[in-house]
Write an enzyme that holds these catalytic residues in place. Structure first.
Site, PDB file in Angstrom:
ATOM      1  N   ARG A 153       0.834  -1.208   0.000  1.00 55.21           N
ATOM      2  CA  ARG A 153       0.000   0.000   0.000  1.00 55.21           C
ATOM      3  C   ARG A 153       0.860   1.246   0.000  1.00 55.21           C
ATOM      4  NH1 ARG A 153      -3.370  -0.982   5.230  1.00 55.21           N
ATOM      5  NH2 ARG A 153      -5.349  -0.563   4.217  1.00 55.21           N
ATOM      6  N   LYS A 205      -7.697  -3.922  -0.839  1.00 56.57           N
ATOM      7  CA  LYS A 205      -6.735  -3.261  -1.728  1.00 56.57           C
ATOM      8  C   LYS A 205      -7.442  -2.588  -2.914  1.00 56.57           C
ATOM      9  CE  LYS A 205      -3.113  -2.103  -3.959  1.00 56.57           C
ATOM     10  NZ  LYS A 205      -2.205  -1.072  -3.501  1.00 56.57           N
ATOM     11  N   CYS A 259      -1.510   1.681 -10.784  1.00 55.34           N
ATOM     12  CA  CYS A 259      -2.408   1.202  -9.726  1.00 55.34           C
ATOM     13  C   CYS A 259      -3.807   1.754  -9.901  1.00 55.34           C
ATOM     14  CB  CYS A 259      -1.875   1.627  -8.370  1.00 55.34           C
ATOM     15  SG  CYS A 259      -0.145   1.237  -8.179  1.00 55.34           S
ATOM     16  N   TYR A 315       3.646  10.158 -14.574  1.00 57.41           N
ATOM     17  CA  TYR A 315       2.236  10.067 -14.197  1.00 57.41           C
ATOM     18  C   TYR A 315       1.883  10.947 -13.011  1.00 57.41           C
ATOM     19  CZ  TYR A 315       2.492   6.970 -10.077  1.00 57.41           C
ATOM     20  OH  TYR A 315       2.705   6.459  -8.830  1.00 57.41           O
ATOM     21  N   LYS A 316       2.913  11.372 -12.247  1.00 56.50           N
ATOM     22  CA  LYS A 316       2.661  12.362 -11.203  1.00 56.50           C
ATOM     23  C   LYS A 316       3.970  13.057 -10.847  1.00 56.50           C
ATOM     24  CE  LYS A 316       3.010   9.467  -7.063  1.00 56.50           C
ATOM     25  NZ  LYS A 316       2.349   9.057  -5.814  1.00 56.50           N
TER      26      LYS A 316
HETATM   27  N1  SAJ Z   1      -4.166  12.381  -8.881  1.00 58.47           N
HETATM   28  C1  SAJ Z   1      -5.067  13.398  -9.184  1.00 58.47           C
HETATM   29  N2  SAJ Z   1      -5.648  14.073  -8.152  1.00 58.47           N
HETATM   30  C2  SAJ Z   1      -5.374  13.784  -6.854  1.00 58.47           C
HETATM   31  C3  SAJ Z   1      -4.480  12.751  -6.544  1.00 58.47           C
HETATM   32  C4  SAJ Z   1      -3.881  12.052  -7.574  1.00 58.47           C
HETATM   33  O1  SAJ Z   1      -5.339  13.692 -10.340  1.00 58.47           O
HETATM   34  O2  SAJ Z   1      -5.940  14.459  -5.992  1.00 58.47           O
HETATM   35  C5  SAJ Z   1      -3.533  11.613  -9.955  1.00 58.47           C
HETATM   36  C6  SAJ Z   1      -2.024  11.656  -9.943  1.00 58.47           C
HETATM   37  O3  SAJ Z   1      -1.524  12.756 -10.635  1.00 58.47           O
HETATM   38  C7  SAJ Z   1      -1.666  10.344 -10.622  1.00 58.47           C
HETATM   39  C8  SAJ Z   1      -2.786   9.405 -10.159  1.00 58.47           C
HETATM   40  O4  SAJ Z   1      -3.842  10.248  -9.752  1.00 58.47           O
HETATM   41  O5  SAJ Z   1      -1.729  10.454 -12.016  1.00 58.47           O
HETATM   42  C9  SAJ Z   1      -2.425   8.457  -9.044  1.00 58.47           C
HETATM   43  O6  SAJ Z   1      -1.567   9.063  -8.088  1.00 58.47           O
HETATM   44  P1  SAJ Z   1      -1.620   8.790  -6.515  1.00 58.47           P
HETATM   45  O7  SAJ Z   1      -0.524   9.555  -5.890  1.00 58.47           O
HETATM   46  O8  SAJ Z   1      -2.989   9.019  -6.021  1.00 58.47           O
HETATM   47  O9  SAJ Z   1      -1.409   7.233  -6.369  1.00 58.47           O
HETATM   48  P2  SAJ Z   1      -0.299   6.177  -6.836  1.00 58.47           P
HETATM   49  O10 SAJ Z   1      -0.847   5.447  -8.022  1.00 58.47           O
HETATM   50  O11 SAJ Z   1       1.046   6.774  -6.952  1.00 58.47           O
HETATM   51  O12 SAJ Z   1      -0.300   5.178  -5.581  1.00 58.47           O
HETATM   52  C10 SAJ Z   1      -1.520   4.593  -5.180  1.00 58.47           C
HETATM   53  C11 SAJ Z   1      -1.679   4.745  -3.682  1.00 58.47           C
HETATM   54  N3  SAJ Z   1      -3.047   4.442  -3.288  1.00 58.47           N
HETATM   55  C12 SAJ Z   1      -3.771   5.267  -2.515  1.00 58.47           C
HETATM   56  O13 SAJ Z   1      -3.375   6.328  -2.129  1.00 58.47           O
HETATM   57  C13 SAJ Z   1      -5.149   4.785  -2.150  1.00 58.47           C
HETATM   58  C14 SAJ Z   1      -0.693   3.852  -2.965  1.00 58.47           C
HETATM   59  O14 SAJ Z   1      -0.916   3.852  -1.574  1.00 58.47           O
HETATM   60  C15 SAJ Z   1      -0.812   2.418  -3.485  1.00 58.47           C
HETATM   61  O15 SAJ Z   1       0.160   1.585  -2.903  1.00 58.47           O
HETATM   62  C16 SAJ Z   1      -0.586   2.417  -4.966  1.00 58.47           C
HETATM   63  O16 SAJ Z   1      -1.564   3.249  -5.573  1.00 58.47           O
HETATM   64  C17 SAJ Z   1      -0.685   1.006  -5.467  1.00 58.47           C
HETATM   65  O17 SAJ Z   1       0.362   0.370  -5.678  1.00 58.47           O
HETATM   66  O18 SAJ Z   1      -1.788   0.493  -5.603  1.00 58.47           O
END
Ligand code: SAJ
Length: 432
Positions: A153, A205, A259, A315-316
């Site tokens: 996570r 998850k 993810c 991606y971020k």
């Molecule tokens: N994003 C938005 N708006 C937001 C937050 C994120 O547009 O308010 C975008 C980001 O730019 C990015 C995408 O969403 O493109 C995902 O980014 P993220 O930082 O939300 O998540 P990940 O994919 O880097 O990591 C997530 C996490 N899950 C959660 O927060 C519920 C992480 O804890 C998990 O371990 C991971 O997915 C996973 O491996 O599943």
């Protein structure tokens, strides 16, 4: 310690940090990857993933002799499967790597071993897919070996810290398996360790990432609405989030990464008829790059032959990962419609795109008709508009991350646009 030797299958964003964290606690770890390139880089002392602190941790683990890498699993007390579970183009789960990893354990599986699946997977993968494969060894799960699902996570960018500090969920095929998983992860986990059954852990998850996806979709939809109604969504969200039970997420150019943009489909696939909300959220977020491209088109009054400077490809922010990056989708859509692109990303230097790859902000922006900020990497946040004003062709900006200060850009002559801002006024309550 019950488990003193561990075999970790898959040395990616999760497997490598997990393997080296166990090694740092003096367990003997063999990391296995089927990609010879990854094994070679690691054996030569390199690291194929950018993640704060990881290089040093891996190098220490090798130096101490606690970590080594191989291309095939070897006998061990415990096995951890941390391989990718992508989706096929039709959005169904691709479990090829999980199945192959389980199959590769069969010849070395022994009585009393513990096997943990960490890969994000559709509900019941552990029992319906992994268990029967492992039982081809002649051993029975629950009776002869222990089997559990434990989702990672961790947040890319903070992996090493979150691996240790986050609550760890362990879902066993039976109670003994869940408890065995607890004994293993207790070696380094300082957060709480919660035991449950395998299908619940798999569901948890998928729910977590779906929760985030749906909330981002809501923010994106509301931001489109704000543009129409002459409101600044960032100001509105900042104020709404002062409500003790409201936590809107941020709009942006879309949702990427391996993810959140993938996992909700596992839920939809299992029961399409009863998951319209999850599906719609995915579709809203997937449509966001197209929406951004249309905004640029509107700003420039057409795209043919217009030069767009794209800042950010990952991606971020502040990660080097381009998997499912919405930025690449925005670029594809702009270029389809005739825009001439130049792009810069200090974190992802190797990516090839439709257009020119620049080596600096200045090079990307020179001669541009629109500066498009897609990812708010730290160095982009610090850009000073006065340094760019003399080198652009048309001074227009679209900030998709609310990273820049409107007043600063406008005062040096830029036409400043902010995603989700229909008011075009200075905000009072937004913190950058
Ligand atoms: N994003 C938005 N708006 C937001 C937050 C994120 O547009 O308010 C975008 C980001 O730019 C990015 C995408 O969403 O493109 C995902 O980014 P993220 O930082 O939300 O998540 P990940 O994919 O880097 O990591 C997530 C996490 N899950 C959660 O927060 C519920 C992480 O804890 C998990 O371990 C991971 O997915 C996973 O491996 O599943």
């Amino acid at each position: 310690v019950k488990y003193s030797t561990i075999c970790v299958l898959g040395l990616g964003y999760i497997g490598l940090p997990t393997a080296s964290t166990f090694a740092a606690r003096n367990l003997k770890v063999v990391g296995v990857d089927t990609n010879p390139h990854v094994v070679e880089i690691l054996q030569k002392g390199g690291v194929h993933i950018q993640e704060p602190g990881l290089r040093a941790l891996v190098q220490d683990a090798f130096r101490s002799g606690c970590l080594r890498v191989a291309s095939q699993p070897v006998e061990a007390d415990a096995f951890i499967i941390a391989v990718p579970t992508p989706i096929f183009p039709d959005k169904s789960a691709d479990l090829t790597a999980v199945k192959a990893a389980a199959e590769s354990i069969v010849p070395v599986l022994r009585k009393g071993n513990l096997v943990i699946l960490e890969s994000t997977s559709p509900v019941r993968t552990t029992q319906n897919i992994v268990q029967p494969i492992l039982e081809q060894s002649g051993l029975k799960a629950g009776r002869d070996f222990l089997l559990a699902y434990s989702p990672e996570r961790v947040l890319p960018g903070k992996i090493l810290q979150e691996l240790v500090e986050n609550t760890r969920v362990i879902g066993g095929v039976d109670r003994a398996s869940a408890e065995a998983g607890r004994d293993l992860y207790a070696v380094f986990v300082r957060g709480e360790i919660v035991l449950t059954d395998a299908a619940t852990a798999e569901t948890v998850k998928l729910m977590e990432n779906t929760f985030r996806d749906v909330n981002i979709a809501l923010a994106n939809e509301l931001s489109r609405l704000a543009e129409k109604s002459g409101v600044n969504i960032w100001e509105a969200i900042a104020i709404a989030n002062r409500h003790p039970r409201v936590k809107l997420l941020r709009p942006g150019p879309g949702v990427g990464g391996h993810c959140i943009s993938v996992d909700p489909w596992f839920l939809v696939e299992s029961a399409p008829g009863i998951t319209p909300l999850v599906r719609t959220a995915r579709e809203v977020n997937d449509a966001q790059p197209q929406y951004v491209a249309s905004r640029v088109e509107e700003i420039l009054g057409g795209l043919t032959g217009r030069r767009v400077a794209v800042l950010g490809l990952t991606y971020k922010a502040d990660v080097d990962d381009i998997r499912e990056s919405p930025a690449l989708d925005v670029i594809a859509r702009l270029s389809e419609r005739g825009a001439v692109l130049s792009a810069f990303d200090p974190m992802a230097q190797e990516v090839s795109i439709k257009g020119r790859r620049a080596d600096s902000v200045e090079e990307a922006v020179r001669g541009a008709d629109c500066v498009l900020l897609l990812v708010a990497h730290e160095p982009f946040r610090a850009i000073r508009p006065e340094s760019l004003r003399p080198i652009v062709r048309t001074p227009a900006v679209l900030d998709c991350q609310n990273a820049w200060d409107r007043a600063a850009w406008e005062s040096c002559g830029f036409q400043f646009h902010l995603l989700g801002d229909g008011s075009r006024a200075i905000t009072w309550n937004v913190e950058k």
